[in-house]
Motif scaffolding. Sequence first.
Motif, mmCIF file in Angstrom:
data_model
loop_
_atom_site.group_PDB
_atom_site.id
_atom_site.type_symbol
_atom_site.label_atom_id
_atom_site.label_comp_id
_atom_site.label_asym_id
_atom_site.label_seq_id
_atom_site.Cartn_x
_atom_site.Cartn_y
_atom_site.Cartn_z
ATOM 1 N N PHE A 127 0.828 -1.209 0.000
ATOM 2 C CA PHE A 127 0.000 0.000 0.000
ATOM 3 C C PHE A 127 0.864 1.263 0.000
ATOM 4 O O PHE A 127 0.370 2.361 0.218
ATOM 5 C CB PHE A 127 -0.957 0.009 1.190
ATOM 6 C CG PHE A 127 -2.233 -0.738 0.922
ATOM 7 C CD1 PHE A 127 -3.286 -0.130 0.253
ATOM 8 C CD2 PHE A 127 -2.368 -2.060 1.296
ATOM 9 C CE1 PHE A 127 -4.460 -0.812 -0.026
ATOM 10 C CE2 PHE A 127 -3.536 -2.754 1.030
ATOM 11 C CZ PHE A 127 -4.586 -2.137 0.366
ATOM 12 N N GLY A 128 2.156 1.095 -0.255
ATOM 13 C CA GLY A 128 3.025 2.252 -0.439
ATOM 14 C C GLY A 128 3.427 2.961 0.825
ATOM 15 O O GLY A 128 3.634 4.178 0.811
ATOM 16 N N VAL A 141 11.491 4.484 13.147
ATOM 17 C CA VAL A 141 12.106 5.808 13.195
ATOM 18 C C VAL A 141 11.205 6.816 12.484
ATOM 19 O O VAL A 141 10.954 7.900 13.006
ATOM 20 C CB VAL A 141 13.512 5.781 12.544
ATOM 21 C CG1 VAL A 141 14.142 7.164 12.540
ATOM 22 C CG2 VAL A 141 14.418 4.767 13.242
ATOM 23 N N TRP A 142 10.700 6.464 11.287
ATOM 24 C CA TRP A 142 9.788 7.344 10.553
ATOM 25 C C TRP A 142 9.090 6.523 9.464
ATOM 26 O O TRP A 142 9.517 5.414 9.138
ATOM 27 C CB TRP A 142 10.508 8.542 9.943
ATOM 28 C CG TRP A 142 11.622 8.223 8.980
ATOM 29 C CD1 TRP A 142 12.958 8.173 9.259
ATOM 30 C CD2 TRP A 142 11.494 7.908 7.575
ATOM 31 N NE1 TRP A 142 13.666 7.843 8.132
ATOM 32 C CE2 TRP A 142 12.796 7.685 7.079
ATOM 33 C CE3 TRP A 142 10.427 7.801 6.697
ATOM 34 C CZ2 TRP A 142 13.060 7.342 5.755
ATOM 35 C CZ3 TRP A 142 10.676 7.459 5.373
ATOM 36 C CH2 TRP A 142 11.974 7.239 4.913
ATOM 37 N N SER A 143 8.012 7.091 8.915
ATOM 38 C CA SER A 143 7.357 6.471 7.761
ATOM 39 C C SER A 143 6.651 7.538 6.931
ATOM 40 O O SER A 143 6.269 8.590 7.447
ATOM 41 C CB SER A 143 6.362 5.384 8.193
ATOM 42 O OG SER A 143 5.266 5.944 8.858
ATOM 43 N N LYS A 144 6.513 7.270 5.643
ATOM 44 C CA LYS A 144 5.795 8.128 4.703
ATOM 45 C C LYS A 144 4.884 7.242 3.862
ATOM 46 O O LYS A 144 5.197 6.073 3.622
ATOM 47 C CB LYS A 144 6.760 8.892 3.787
ATOM 48 C CG LYS A 144 7.687 9.854 4.504
ATOM 49 C CD LYS A 144 6.940 11.036 5.072
ATOM 50 C CE LYS A 144 7.898 12.000 5.768
ATOM 51 N NZ LYS A 144 7.206 13.133 6.366
ATOM 52 N N HIS A 145 3.781 7.831 3.403
ATOM 53 C CA HIS A 145 2.808 7.050 2.658
ATOM 54 C C HIS A 145 2.632 7.581 1.242
ATOM 55 O O HIS A 145 2.518 8.803 1.046
ATOM 56 C CB HIS A 145 1.468 7.049 3.401
ATOM 57 C CG HIS A 145 0.511 6.032 2.888
ATOM 58 N ND1 HIS A 145 -0.329 6.279 1.828
ATOM 59 C CD2 HIS A 145 0.281 4.758 3.280
ATOM 60 C CE1 HIS A 145 -1.049 5.207 1.593
ATOM 61 N NE2 HIS A 145 -0.696 4.264 2.452
ATOM 62 N N LEU A 146 2.582 6.656 0.284
ATOM 63 C CA LEU A 146 2.449 6.982 -1.132
ATOM 64 C C LEU A 146 1.300 7.939 -1.416
ATOM 65 O O LEU A 146 1.472 8.951 -2.073
ATOM 66 C CB LEU A 146 2.278 5.658 -1.893
ATOM 67 C CG LEU A 146 1.981 5.631 -3.371
ATOM 68 C CD1 LEU A 146 2.600 4.370 -3.968
ATOM 69 C CD2 LEU A 146 0.489 5.588 -3.636
ATOM 70 N N THR A 188 15.470 11.041 8.471
ATOM 71 C CA THR A 188 14.292 11.732 9.003
ATOM 72 C C THR A 188 13.029 11.543 8.169
ATOM 73 O O THR A 188 11.930 11.814 8.649
ATOM 74 C CB THR A 188 14.562 13.246 9.079
ATOM 75 O OG1 THR A 188 14.730 13.754 7.746
ATOM 76 C CG2 THR A 188 15.802 13.542 9.913
ATOM 77 N N GLY A 189 13.178 11.153 6.906
ATOM 78 C CA GLY A 189 12.026 11.036 6.015
ATOM 79 C C GLY A 189 11.611 12.353 5.381
ATOM 80 O O GLY A 189 10.653 12.401 4.611
ATOM 81 N N GLU A 190 12.336 13.423 5.685
ATOM 82 C CA GLU A 190 11.993 14.728 5.112
ATOM 83 C C GLU A 190 12.345 14.770 3.627
ATOM 84 O O GLU A 190 13.369 14.227 3.208
ATOM 85 C CB GLU A 190 12.718 15.846 5.850
ATOM 86 C CG GLU A 190 12.301 16.006 7.304
ATOM 87 C CD GLU A 190 10.807 16.262 7.457
ATOM 88 O OE1 GLU A 190 10.293 17.124 6.730
ATOM 89 O OE2 GLU A 190 10.174 15.584 8.282
ATOM 90 N N ILE A 191 11.498 15.446 2.840
ATOM 91 C CA ILE A 191 11.699 15.505 1.401
ATOM 92 C C ILE A 191 12.890 16.385 1.057
ATOM 93 O O ILE A 191 13.058 17.464 1.630
ATOM 94 C CB ILE A 191 10.418 15.954 0.691
ATOM 95 C CG1 ILE A 191 10.543 15.720 -0.814
ATOM 96 C CG2 ILE A 191 10.085 17.406 0.994
ATOM 97 C CD1 ILE A 191 9.217 15.732 -1.537
ATOM 98 N N ILE A 192 13.722 15.920 0.136
ATOM 99 C CA ILE A 192 14.870 16.692 -0.362
ATOM 100 C C ILE A 192 14.531 17.271 -1.726
ATOM 101 O O ILE A 192 14.755 18.418 -1.987
ATOM 102 C CB ILE A 192 16.130 15.806 -0.417
ATOM 103 C CG1 ILE A 192 16.519 15.353 0.984
ATOM 104 C CG2 ILE A 192 17.283 16.556 -1.098
ATOM 105 C CD1 ILE A 192 17.622 14.320 1.029
ATOM 106 N N TRP A 193 14.012 16.430 -2.618
ATOM 107 C CA TRP A 193 13.522 16.908 -3.913
ATOM 108 C C TRP A 193 12.462 15.955 -4.451
ATOM 109 O O TRP A 193 12.312 14.837 -3.962
ATOM 110 C CB TRP A 193 14.642 17.112 -4.927
ATOM 111 C CG TRP A 193 15.524 15.935 -5.245
ATOM 112 C CD1 TRP A 193 16.819 15.736 -4.837
ATOM 113 C CD2 TRP A 193 15.216 14.793 -6.074
ATOM 114 N NE1 TRP A 193 17.307 14.557 -5.337
ATOM 115 C CE2 TRP A 193 16.365 13.974 -6.109
ATOM 116 C CE3 TRP A 193 14.083 14.394 -6.785
ATOM 117 C CZ2 TRP A 193 16.411 12.763 -6.820
ATOM 118 C CZ3 TRP A 193 14.119 13.188 -7.499
ATOM 119 C CH2 TRP A 193 15.257 12.408 -7.514
#
Length: 199
Positions: A127-128, A141-146, A188-193
């Motif tokens: 499920f991304g 530590v962290w997670s992000k979802h599609l 950290t899961g923070e967006i770079i680009w």
Amino acid sequence: MKSTFLISILTLLFATFSIAQDVTQWRGKDRKGIYPDKDLADEWSAEGPELVLEIKDIGNGYGSPVIVNDIIYIQGEINETGQLFAIKTNGELVWKKPYGKEWVKSYSGSRSSPTVVNNLIYTCSGFGELSCYKIHNGEKVWSKHLKNNFNGEYTRHGHSESPLIYGDKVFFVPGGENSNVVALNRFTGEIIWKSNGVG
């Protein structure tokens, strides 16, 4: 069709993964499926290689195991929930952590292999959900979802991606109009680009 899959670790497989690498991932170094090992057998015996380990009850899935410092890391789906397993090469369970809902609409099971970089391990669900864990105990530590974080799109048979790491970045492919491919800080899961989709 649901069926429990087994890990059958052969002597050759142990030899293949015995060399420590900074990044251990699907298809090995650089994802080429080419390994630098020497003195491997030129042919099998008539009986085939000796079975040295068989592990049951790790659920359904299509990903391959990753082995680091005599610990096997593998993802499996049990009752629609993805589980990340850390198992010693003697078969003893070290820890097990749920990593989110898994794809069961078609071809039930986990769809990726975990990626290990030093003391962190990265997974992706059908499920991304891209997640990062501490390797010694499975603490998230962290997670992000599609969809939730990147407005991405599911494909017909769910999201299938083994996390790719390069330096301090983890690359992720949500497939969204405004976030087709993204690079995140792997700590950290923070967006770079991010890059836009083109259709």
